[in-house]
Design a protein around this motif. Structure first.
Motif, PDB file in Angstrom:
ATOM      1  N   HIS A   3      98.901 -10.146  53.405  1.00 20.69           N
ATOM      2  CA  HIS A   3      99.203 -11.436  54.023  1.00 20.69           C
ATOM      3  C   HIS A   3      99.804 -12.417  53.009  1.00 20.69           C
ATOM      4  O   HIS A   3     100.595 -13.286  53.376  1.00 20.69           O
ATOM      5  N   SER A   4      99.424 -12.279  51.745  1.00 19.84           N
ATOM      6  CA  SER A   4      99.875 -13.237  50.735  1.00 19.84           C
ATOM      7  C   SER A   4     101.391 -13.244  50.559  1.00 19.84           C
ATOM      8  O   SER A   4     101.953 -14.228  50.062  1.00 19.84           O
ATOM      9  N   VAL A   5     102.101 -12.177  50.984  1.00 21.17           N
ATOM     10  CA  VAL A   5     103.559 -12.157  50.830  1.00 21.17           C
ATOM     11  C   VAL A   5     104.226 -13.182  51.744  1.00 21.17           C
ATOM     12  O   VAL A   5     105.393 -13.529  51.544  1.00 21.17           O
ATOM     13  N   ARG A   6     103.492 -13.677  52.752  1.00 25.52           N
ATOM     14  CA  ARG A   6     104.058 -14.677  53.657  1.00 25.52           C
ATOM     15  C   ARG A   6     104.394 -15.973  52.922  1.00 25.52           C
ATOM     16  O   ARG A   6     105.164 -16.792  53.432  1.00 25.52           O
ATOM     17  N   ASN A   7     103.820 -16.147  51.738  1.00 29.61           N
ATOM     18  CA  ASN A   7     104.099 -17.342  50.939  1.00 29.61           C
ATOM     19  C   ASN A   7     105.208 -17.119  49.926  1.00 29.61           C
ATOM     20  O   ASN A   7     105.489 -18.004  49.115  1.00 29.61           O
ATOM     21  N   SER A   8     105.825 -15.950  49.945  1.00 29.89           N
ATOM     22  CA  SER A   8     106.858 -15.608  48.967  1.00 29.89           C
ATOM     23  C   SER A   8     108.244 -15.581  49.613  1.00 29.89           C
ATOM     24  O   SER A   8     108.509 -14.714  50.459  1.00 29.89           O
ATOM     25  N   PRO A   9     109.151 -16.502  49.245  1.00 33.00           N
ATOM     26  CA  PRO A   9     110.517 -16.480  49.801  1.00 33.00           C
ATOM     27  C   PRO A   9     111.224 -15.152  49.537  1.00 33.00           C
ATOM     28  O   PRO A   9     111.947 -14.652  50.406  1.00 33.00           O
ATOM     29  N   ASP A  10     111.028 -14.591  48.349  1.00 31.29           N
ATOM     30  CA  ASP A  10     111.679 -13.319  48.027  1.00 31.29           C
ATOM     31  C   ASP A  10     111.188 -12.207  48.939  1.00 31.29           C
ATOM     32  O   ASP A  10     111.970 -11.365  49.400  1.00 31.29           O
ATOM     33  N   ALA A  11     109.878 -12.197  49.192  1.00 31.51           N
ATOM     34  CA  ALA A  11     109.322 -11.168  50.064  1.00 31.51           C
ATOM     35  C   ALA A  11     109.845 -11.308  51.482  1.00 31.51           C
ATOM     36  O   ALA A  11     110.173 -10.317  52.145  1.00 31.51           O
ATOM     37  N   GLU A  46     116.208  11.032  50.307  1.00 31.22           N
ATOM     38  CA  GLU A  46     116.165  12.318  51.001  1.00 31.22           C
ATOM     39  C   GLU A  46     115.519  12.221  52.386  1.00 31.22           C
ATOM     40  O   GLU A  46     115.480  13.215  53.122  1.00 31.22           O
ATOM     41  N   ALA A  47     115.021  11.042  52.748  1.00 30.03           N
ATOM     42  CA  ALA A  47     114.343  10.875  54.030  1.00 30.03           C
ATOM     43  C   ALA A  47     115.277  11.210  55.190  1.00 30.03           C
ATOM     44  O   ALA A  47     116.462  10.863  55.177  1.00 30.03           O
ATOM     45  N   ARG A  48     114.725  11.846  56.218  1.00 29.86           N
ATOM     46  CA  ARG A  48     115.515  12.239  57.382  1.00 29.86           C
ATOM     47  C   ARG A  48     115.089  11.486  58.649  1.00 29.86           C
ATOM     48  O   ARG A  48     115.929  11.216  59.521  1.00 29.86           O
ATOM     49  N   THR A  49     113.805  11.160  58.782  1.00 32.53           N
ATOM     50  CA  THR A  49     113.346  10.525  60.020  1.00 32.53           C
ATOM     51  C   THR A  49     112.610   9.216  59.793  1.00 32.53           C
ATOM     52  O   THR A  49     112.840   8.248  60.506  1.00 32.53           O
ATOM     53  N   GLU A  50     111.692   9.160  58.795  1.00 35.12           N
ATOM     54  CA  GLU A  50     110.918   7.937  58.615  1.00 35.12           C
ATOM     55  C   GLU A  50     110.379   7.814  57.199  1.00 35.12           C
ATOM     56  O   GLU A  50     110.193   8.810  56.485  1.00 35.12           O
ATOM     57  N   VAL A  51     110.147   6.548  56.803  1.00 34.29           N
ATOM     58  CA  VAL A  51     109.484   6.225  55.547  1.00 34.29           C
ATOM     59  C   VAL A  51     108.358   5.250  55.878  1.00 34.29           C
ATOM     60  O   VAL A  51     108.592   4.220  56.519  1.00 34.29           O
ATOM     61  N   LEU A  52     107.148   5.585  55.468  1.00 38.74           N
ATOM     62  CA  LEU A  52     105.980   4.748  55.711  1.00 38.74           C
ATOM     63  C   LEU A  52     105.467   4.241  54.369  1.00 38.74           C
ATOM     64  O   LEU A  52     105.325   5.032  53.429  1.00 38.74           O
ATOM     65  N   VAL A  53     105.176   2.931  54.280  1.00 32.76           N
ATOM     66  CA  VAL A  53     104.828   2.338  52.992  1.00 32.76           C
ATOM     67  C   VAL A  53     103.613   1.431  53.113  1.00 32.76           C
ATOM     68  O   VAL A  53     103.537   0.595  54.021  1.00 32.76           O
ATOM     69  N   LEU A  54     102.660   1.595  52.208  1.00 31.19           N
ATOM     70  CA  LEU A  54     101.592   0.627  51.982  1.00 31.19           C
ATOM     71  C   LEU A  54     101.830   0.054  50.592  1.00 31.19           C
ATOM     72  O   LEU A  54     101.771   0.793  49.603  1.00 31.19           O
ATOM     73  N   ALA A  55     102.137  -1.245  50.504  1.00 34.87           N
ATOM     74  CA  ALA A  55     102.441  -1.864  49.218  1.00 34.87           C
ATOM     75  C   ALA A  55     101.986  -3.313  49.231  1.00 34.87           C
ATOM     76  O   ALA A  55     102.211  -4.015  50.227  1.00 34.87           O
ATOM     77  N   PRO A  56     101.357  -3.796  48.159  1.00 38.04           N
ATOM     78  CA  PRO A  56     100.865  -5.177  48.142  1.00 38.04           C
ATOM     79  C   PRO A  56     101.941  -6.219  48.354  1.00 38.04           C
ATOM     80  O   PRO A  56     101.809  -7.136  49.158  1.00 38.04           O
ATOM     81  N   GLY A  57     103.057  -6.087  47.614  1.00 36.84           N
ATOM     82  CA  GLY A  57     104.112  -7.094  47.693  1.00 36.84           C
ATOM     83  C   GLY A  57     105.163  -6.734  48.704  1.00 36.84           C
ATOM     84  O   GLY A  57     105.175  -5.644  49.268  1.00 36.84           O
ATOM     85  N   GLY A  58     106.069  -7.689  48.936  1.00 39.27           N
ATOM     86  CA  GLY A  58     107.101  -7.444  49.928  1.00 39.27           C
ATOM     87  C   GLY A  58     108.485  -7.342  49.353  1.00 39.27           C
ATOM     88  O   GLY A  58     109.464  -7.327  50.083  1.00 39.27           O
ATOM     89  N   GLY A  59     108.610  -7.279  48.049  1.00 44.94           N
ATOM     90  CA  GLY A  59     109.923  -7.208  47.435  1.00 44.94           C
ATOM     91  C   GLY A  59     109.835  -6.598  46.058  1.00 44.94           C
ATOM     92  O   GLY A  59     108.747  -6.397  45.522  1.00 44.94           O
ATOM     93  N   PRO A  60     110.945  -6.258  45.420  1.00 45.29           N
ATOM     94  CA  PRO A  60     110.939  -5.618  44.120  1.00 45.29           C
ATOM     95  C   PRO A  60     110.191  -6.458  43.089  1.00 45.29           C
ATOM     96  O   PRO A  60     110.287  -7.670  43.066  1.00 45.29           O
ATOM     97  N   SER A  61     109.424  -5.784  42.217  1.00 42.97           N
ATOM     98  CA  SER A  61     108.693  -6.459  41.144  1.00 42.97           C
ATOM     99  C   SER A  61     108.361  -5.414  40.104  1.00 42.97           C
ATOM    100  O   SER A  61     108.866  -4.307  40.131  1.00 42.97           O
ATOM    101  N   GLY A  62     107.459  -5.749  39.172  1.00 42.20           N
ATOM    102  CA  GLY A  62     107.054  -4.791  38.163  1.00 42.20           C
ATOM    103  C   GLY A  62     106.260  -3.629  38.732  1.00 42.20           C
ATOM    104  O   GLY A  62     106.119  -2.595  38.099  1.00 42.20           O
ATOM    105  N   ASP A  63     105.729  -3.795  39.910  1.00 39.67           N
ATOM    106  CA  ASP A  63     104.997  -2.734  40.580  1.00 39.67           C
ATOM    107  C   ASP A  63     106.005  -1.838  41.303  1.00 39.67           C
ATOM    108  O   ASP A  63     106.707  -2.287  42.207  1.00 39.67           O
ATOM    109  N   PRO A  64     106.087  -0.548  40.935  1.00 45.23           N
ATOM    110  CA  PRO A  64     107.100   0.316  41.566  1.00 45.23           C
ATOM    111  C   PRO A  64     106.914   0.491  43.068  1.00 45.23           C
ATOM    112  O   PRO A  64     107.840   0.856  43.773  1.00 45.23           O
TER     113      PRO A  64
END
Length: 323
Positions: free
Chosen positions: A173-181, A132-150
């Motif tokens: 910063h730790s996501v820099r070591n994740s190819p999936d992220a 439903e977003a029209r202009t922007e989505v802002l996210v703070l999330a530990p990981g950089g890709g889909p996982s068990g954490d929604p």
């Protein structure tokens, strides 16, 4: 065994020794227990603070208070502290119950709240508000890709907004070591989004069009449920929090920033956590790294600072304006 009363292992050993050998001084006690004299003196200071030893009126360097007197007094004091803490906990529980009642579902009310429960409900809510977003989505999330954490995936492909919706995500910063992220960040970039990284995040958060924010009901269990905040001052504060963290972030597409001789952003975060007395496990959880990595970073920093304790490391880092 007596740590709950304030006696660590060394202090208890010295106390037990003096109970059976009251005539012995620091040097004799240190030899008998195979301790450094400095350790014995620290133990005696602690015993004195606990009123378990005092200067002797007669022969002998110290008078050691018998356990049926000294330790029973400590037990009574500890029981009073526990009772007071239980009272404070009961008051906090009542306050939490009142707060929970105030956060009753309030869909279509602005400003207001809505609560959803269960990981599937959280996922459905996040997917719906992104669509439903029209202009922007802002996210703070530990990981950089889909996982068990929604909240871990800044922009799951199945709920991607249109290309004219700007998406900005901040991960660890730790996501820099994740190819999936990294692959996920590339897909986000192709859709017009940006990803930055920071050493630690205070909360998981999704903000859509500055009109609503979603964050976990329980920070330790992000899939247990979520609070949806509609409008108002709280939403403005959450938006300001995101912008502050975004400004501190480093683009995931580029190298980490570092000034020679100064700690990088991860090390600065570790120093702040050390000053707060956090354990290596707690630090690791906040950084999204292993306990071994957190322990290694802490050890290296303490050596660089010439610190013998975590508190001393934090104080020295503050003196050097590293934190």
């Amino acid at each position: 065994m007596l740590e709950v009363l304030g006696l660590d292992g060394t202090t208890e050993a010295v106390y037990r020794h003096l109970l059976t050998h009251p005539e012995r001084g620091v040097a004799d006690t240190a030899r008998a227990l195979a301790l450094d004299e400095s350790d014995v003196r620290r133990a005696l200071d602690r015993l004195s603070a606990l009123a378990l030893v005092r200067p002797a009126a007669g022969p002998g360097p110290l008078h050691t208070v018998r356990p049926e007197l000294g330790l029973q007094a400590l037990i009574a004091r500890r029981e009073e502290e526990i009772a007071a803490e239980s009272s404070r906990l009961a008051a906090s529980k009542a306050a939490v119950e009142r707060l929970t009642a105030e956060l009753a579902p309030a869909r279509d009310v602005s400003p207001g709240f809505e609560r959803v429960h269960g990981i599937e409900a959280v996922r459905d809510t996040l997917a719906a508000v992104r669509r439903e977003a029209r202009t922007e989505v802002l996210v703070l999330a530990p990981g950089g890709g889909p996982s068990g954490d929604p909240y871990a995936g800044p922009l799951p492909d199945e709920s991607a907004p249109r290309r004219d919706v700007r998406t900005r995500a901040v991960c660890l910063h730790s996501v820099r070591n994740s190819p999936d992220a990294l692959a996920h960040a590339r897909r986000l970039s192709e859709q017009g989004g940006e990803t930055r990284t920071v050493p630690a995040l205070p909360v998981r958060l999704v903000i859509v069009d500055r009109r609503l924010a979603i964050l976990p009901l329980d920070a330790e269990r992000p899939g247990a449920g979520a609070v949806i905040q509609y409008g108002g001052g709280v939403l403005a504060a959450l938006s300001a929090l995101f912008e502050s963290i975004w400004e501190q972030g480093e683009p995931l597409s580029g190298p980490r920033r570092r000034v020679d001789g100064a700690p990088d952003s991860t090390e600065r975060a570790v120093l702040r956590f050390l000053a707060r007395g956090l354990t290596d496990d707690a630090i690791a959880k906040r950084l999204g790294v292993s306990s071994r990595t957190a322990r290694r970073v802490s050890t290296v920093l303490m050596k660089r600072l010439g610190a013998r304790s975590r508190f001393q490391a934090g104080a020295e880092a503050a003196r050097r304006q590293w934190v």
